[in-house]
Scaffold this active site. Structure first.
Site, PDB file in Angstrom:
ATOM      1  N   CYS A 116     -16.156  61.076 -48.725  1.00 24.62           N
ATOM      2  CA  CYS A 116     -15.570  62.137 -49.849  1.00 24.62           C
ATOM      3  C   CYS A 116     -14.211  62.795 -49.623  1.00 24.62           C
ATOM      4  O   CYS A 116     -13.511  63.292 -50.348  1.00 24.62           O
ATOM      5  CB  CYS A 116     -16.631  63.024 -49.983  1.00 24.62           C
ATOM      6  SG  CYS A 116     -18.210  62.271 -50.782  1.00 24.62           S
ATOM      7  N   HIS A 167     -13.583  69.118 -53.467  1.00 21.99           N
ATOM      8  CA  HIS A 167     -14.316  67.959 -53.854  1.00 21.99           C
ATOM      9  C   HIS A 167     -15.594  68.330 -54.719  1.00 21.99           C
ATOM     10  O   HIS A 167     -16.092  69.223 -54.496  1.00 21.99           O
ATOM     11  CB  HIS A 167     -14.495  67.120 -52.537  1.00 21.99           C
ATOM     12  CG  HIS A 167     -15.869  66.279 -52.459  1.00 21.99           C
ATOM     13  ND1 HIS A 167     -15.667  65.187 -53.623  1.00 21.99           N
ATOM     14  CD2 HIS A 167     -17.024  66.205 -51.954  1.00 21.99           C
ATOM     15  CE1 HIS A 167     -16.820  64.634 -53.374  1.00 21.99           C
ATOM     16  NE2 HIS A 167     -17.501  65.116 -52.322  1.00 21.99           N
ATOM     17  N   ASN A 190     -20.970  63.739 -58.668  1.00 20.48           N
ATOM     18  CA  ASN A 190     -20.187  63.324 -57.251  1.00 20.48           C
ATOM     19  C   ASN A 190     -19.571  61.969 -57.336  1.00 20.48           C
ATOM     20  O   ASN A 190     -20.378  61.001 -56.988  1.00 20.48           O
ATOM     21  CB  ASN A 190     -20.897  63.604 -56.035  1.00 20.48           C
ATOM     22  CG  ASN A 190     -20.195  63.407 -54.679  1.00 20.48           C
ATOM     23  OD1 ASN A 190     -19.127  62.905 -54.694  1.00 20.48           O
ATOM     24  ND2 ASN A 190     -20.830  64.039 -53.655  1.00 20.48           N
TER      25      ASN A 190
HETATM   26  N1  COA Z   1     -35.734  66.880 -58.375  1.00 18.50           N
HETATM   27  C1  COA Z   1     -36.860  67.915 -58.254  1.00 18.50           C
HETATM   28  N2  COA Z   1     -37.152  68.184 -56.886  1.00 18.50           N
HETATM   29  C2  COA Z   1     -36.388  67.577 -55.927  1.00 18.50           C
HETATM   30  C3  COA Z   1     -35.192  66.619 -56.142  1.00 18.50           C
HETATM   31  C4  COA Z   1     -34.853  66.344 -57.354  1.00 18.50           C
HETATM   32  N3  COA Z   1     -33.847  65.616 -57.898  1.00 18.50           N
HETATM   33  N4  COA Z   1     -34.885  66.565 -54.958  1.00 18.50           N
HETATM   34  C5  COA Z   1     -35.488  66.986 -53.915  1.00 18.50           C
HETATM   35  N5  COA Z   1     -36.545  67.933 -54.700  1.00 18.50           N
HETATM   36  C6  COA Z   1     -37.488  68.529 -53.899  1.00 18.50           C
HETATM   37  C7  COA Z   1     -37.746  68.506 -52.473  1.00 18.50           C
HETATM   38  O1  COA Z   1     -38.690  67.346 -52.484  1.00 18.50           O
HETATM   39  C8  COA Z   1     -38.175  69.469 -52.110  1.00 18.50           C
HETATM   40  O2  COA Z   1     -39.637  69.679 -52.546  1.00 18.50           O
HETATM   41  P1  COA Z   1     -40.654  70.342 -51.455  1.00 18.50           P
HETATM   42  O3  COA Z   1     -40.413  71.743 -51.220  1.00 18.50           O
HETATM   43  O4  COA Z   1     -41.994  70.242 -52.182  1.00 18.50           O
HETATM   44  O5  COA Z   1     -40.633  69.679 -50.275  1.00 18.50           O
HETATM   45  C9  COA Z   1     -37.584  70.864 -52.863  1.00 18.50           C
HETATM   46  O6  COA Z   1     -37.068  69.940 -53.978  1.00 18.50           O
HETATM   47  C10 COA Z   1     -36.356  71.466 -52.112  1.00 18.50           C
HETATM   48  O7  COA Z   1     -35.515  70.237 -51.526  1.00 18.50           O
HETATM   49  P2  COA Z   1     -34.348  70.661 -50.539  1.00 18.50           P
HETATM   50  O8  COA Z   1     -34.013  69.322 -49.901  1.00 18.50           O
HETATM   51  O9  COA Z   1     -34.772  71.675 -49.548  1.00 18.50           O
HETATM   52  O10 COA Z   1     -33.497  71.277 -51.539  1.00 18.50           O
HETATM   53  P3  COA Z   1     -32.357  72.305 -51.547  1.00 18.50           P
HETATM   54  O11 COA Z   1     -32.207  73.331 -51.991  1.00 18.50           O
HETATM   55  O12 COA Z   1     -31.544  71.830 -50.094  1.00 18.50           O
HETATM   56  O13 COA Z   1     -31.306  71.312 -52.253  1.00 18.50           O
HETATM   57  C11 COA Z   1     -29.583  69.517 -52.553  1.00 18.50           C
HETATM   58  C12 COA Z   1     -31.189  69.963 -52.261  1.00 18.50           C
HETATM   59  C13 COA Z   1     -29.548  68.089 -52.135  1.00 18.50           C
HETATM   60  C14 COA Z   1     -29.015  69.771 -53.765  1.00 18.50           C
HETATM   61  C15 COA Z   1     -28.638  70.358 -51.307  1.00 18.50           C
HETATM   62  O14 COA Z   1     -29.071  70.237 -50.111  1.00 18.50           O
HETATM   63  C16 COA Z   1     -27.337  69.816 -51.392  1.00 18.50           C
HETATM   64  O15 COA Z   1     -26.407  69.959 -52.147  1.00 18.50           O
HETATM   65  N6  COA Z   1     -26.723  69.496 -50.044  1.00 18.50           N
HETATM   66  C17 COA Z   1     -25.472  68.735 -49.840  1.00 18.50           C
HETATM   67  C18 COA Z   1     -25.240  67.642 -50.860  1.00 18.50           C
HETATM   68  C19 COA Z   1     -23.966  67.054 -50.622  1.00 18.50           C
HETATM   69  O16 COA Z   1     -23.084  67.671 -50.896  1.00 18.50           O
HETATM   70  N7  COA Z   1     -23.993  66.011 -50.440  1.00 18.50           N
HETATM   71  C20 COA Z   1     -22.716  64.994 -50.400  1.00 18.50           C
HETATM   72  C21 COA Z   1     -21.611  65.802 -49.501  1.00 18.50           C
HETATM   73  S1  COA Z   1     -20.095  64.990 -49.799  1.00 18.50           S
END
Ligand code: COA
Length: 339
Positions: free
Chosen positions: A118, A266, A296
């Site tokens: 990215c 980004h 993204n």
């Molecule tokens: N829809 C519904 N539920 C989902 C899901 C989806 N698409 N993806 C994950 N979940 C669930 C998980 O299983 C988890 O359930 P549980 O509590 O029963 O275990 C719950 O949602 C929370 O998951 P978690 O991973 O802790 O969520 P989060 O608040 O950390 O948000 C992201 C997840 C991915 C949105 C966040 O971590 C993020 O944006 N991270 C950076 C990602 C990024 O920028 N990547 C690219 C970098 S270049």
């Protein structure tokens, strides 16, 4: 090329292309256990674009480049070097740039793929800046080009990653220009990486480190061919590294945060960008995001922002813009440009 001390590399054209197939959050909810509310709340994304059967990364790249050439007032045949940043190459071997080269019939000019995920566009922009300032090339094309839709797990198993990504391409043309005291052009680019985090956001297979073959049926069955991400770990690093490198870049110049007209981040997650803006106390009117529409698009996201803001009037000649990215590797980078 005259006195190289007085040359600057300037972005003279921008362009973008996304596939016409819109995939909404509700569309995804029909394929996996997710919801529009979850996706919007956690990421700000409302929809993304996916290619249709028969479309390729090179098709997206070609159209983005044609747009950029039109804005720069040149033809694809006038380009003398092509740098393509991607993490979703059309073929691992030889990459994507060669297929874009073929699609635009670019003769025998050099082209290459650059792998910094990215942050790839800003890494490539930095290389283009150096090549142009050194007088090696007169018109370098920098493109970010991604097709994620064919490489994500669209079942519930892959939902944490699959909902975030979209397909798209963004291109810019970089040309030398005499600095006439207005500093128009690329002022500073700073880049970093920390390989010890590589496995926190990656695709494990195929891998040339696996013997005797790079890919096995077992790897496919275990979904190791899809991106895996430690979401919270990535989030935490992104919101720390992005302000850090943005300030490092500004501090390397005589400019201050308040001098910047537009901040382009980004587009990984709207919540990351909001957190970065909050840490730096940036007012809303100096920010622009389009992740809501495109998801993204990794290396393509910043040049796509440039293409939109130069056309909607947000980005005007004379403006000072700060562009910052964070991605897998981990990589992070920031660029300061006078438009
Ligand atoms: N829809 C519904 N539920 C989902 C899901 C989806 N698409 N993806 C994950 N979940 C669930 C998980 O299983 C988890 O359930 P549980 O509590 O029963 O275990 C719950 O949602 C929370 O998951 P978690 O991973 O802790 O969520 P989060 O608040 O950390 O948000 C992201 C997840 C991915 C949105 C966040 O971590 C993020 O944006 N991270 C950076 C990602 C990024 O920028 N990547 C690219 C970098 S270049």
């Amino acid at each position: 090329m005259g006195n190289t001390n007085r040359l600057r590399a300037k972005i003279t054209g921008t362009g973008m292309c996304v596939p016409d197939q819109v995939i909404t959050n509700d569309d995804l909810a029909q394929r996996m256990d997710t919801s529009d509310e979850w996706i919007r709340q956690r990421s700000g994304i409302q929809e993304r674009r996916w290619i249709r059967p028969g479309e390729t990364p090179a098709d997206l790249g070609k159209q983005a480049i044609e747009q950029a050439c039109e804005q720069a007032g040149c033809e694809p045949g006038d380009i003398d070097c092509l740098l393509l940043a991607t993490l979703s190459s059309q073929h691992d071997f030889p990459g994507s740039s060669f297929f874009v080269h073929e699609a635009l019939d670019m003769g025998e000019i050099p082209c290459m793929d650059l792998r910094a995920q990215c942050s790839g566009f800003l890494y490539a922009l930095s290389i283009a800046d150096s090549l142009v300032i050194a007088g090696k090339f007169k018109r370098v094309l920098v493109i970010g080009c991604e097709v994620h839709s064919t490489g994500i797990d669209v079942s519930t198993r892959g939902r944490d990653v699959a909902v975030l990504f979209g397909d798209g391409a963004g291109a810019v043309i970089v040309e030398p220009q005499e600095d006439e005291g207005d500093e128009a052009g690329i002022i500073e680019v700073r880049m970093h990486a920390e390989g010890k985090h590589a496995r926190r956001l990656w695709i494990e297979a195929p891998t040339s480190a696996n013997t005797p073959v790079r890919i096995t049926h077992e790897m496919i069955d275990d979904a190791r061919i899809f991106p895996q991400m430690e979401g919270r770990y990535v989030f935490k690093h992104a919101v720390t590294r992005m302000p850090e490198v943005l300030l490092e870049t500004l501090n390397a110049t005589s400019h201050k945060l308040e001098d910047v007209n537009l901040f382009l981040f980004h587009q990984a997650n709207l919540r990351i960008n909001e957190a970065v803006a909050q840490r730096l106390e940036l007012s809303e009117d100096r920010l622009f995001n389009n992740i809501q529409k495109y998801g993204n698009c990794s290396a393509a996201s910043i040049p796509m922002l440039l293409a939109e803001t130069t056309r909607d009037g947000r980005l005007k000649p004379g403006h000072l813009i700060s562009m910052t990215a964070f991605g897998s590797g981990f990589t992070w980078a920031s660029a300061l440009v006078r438009w």
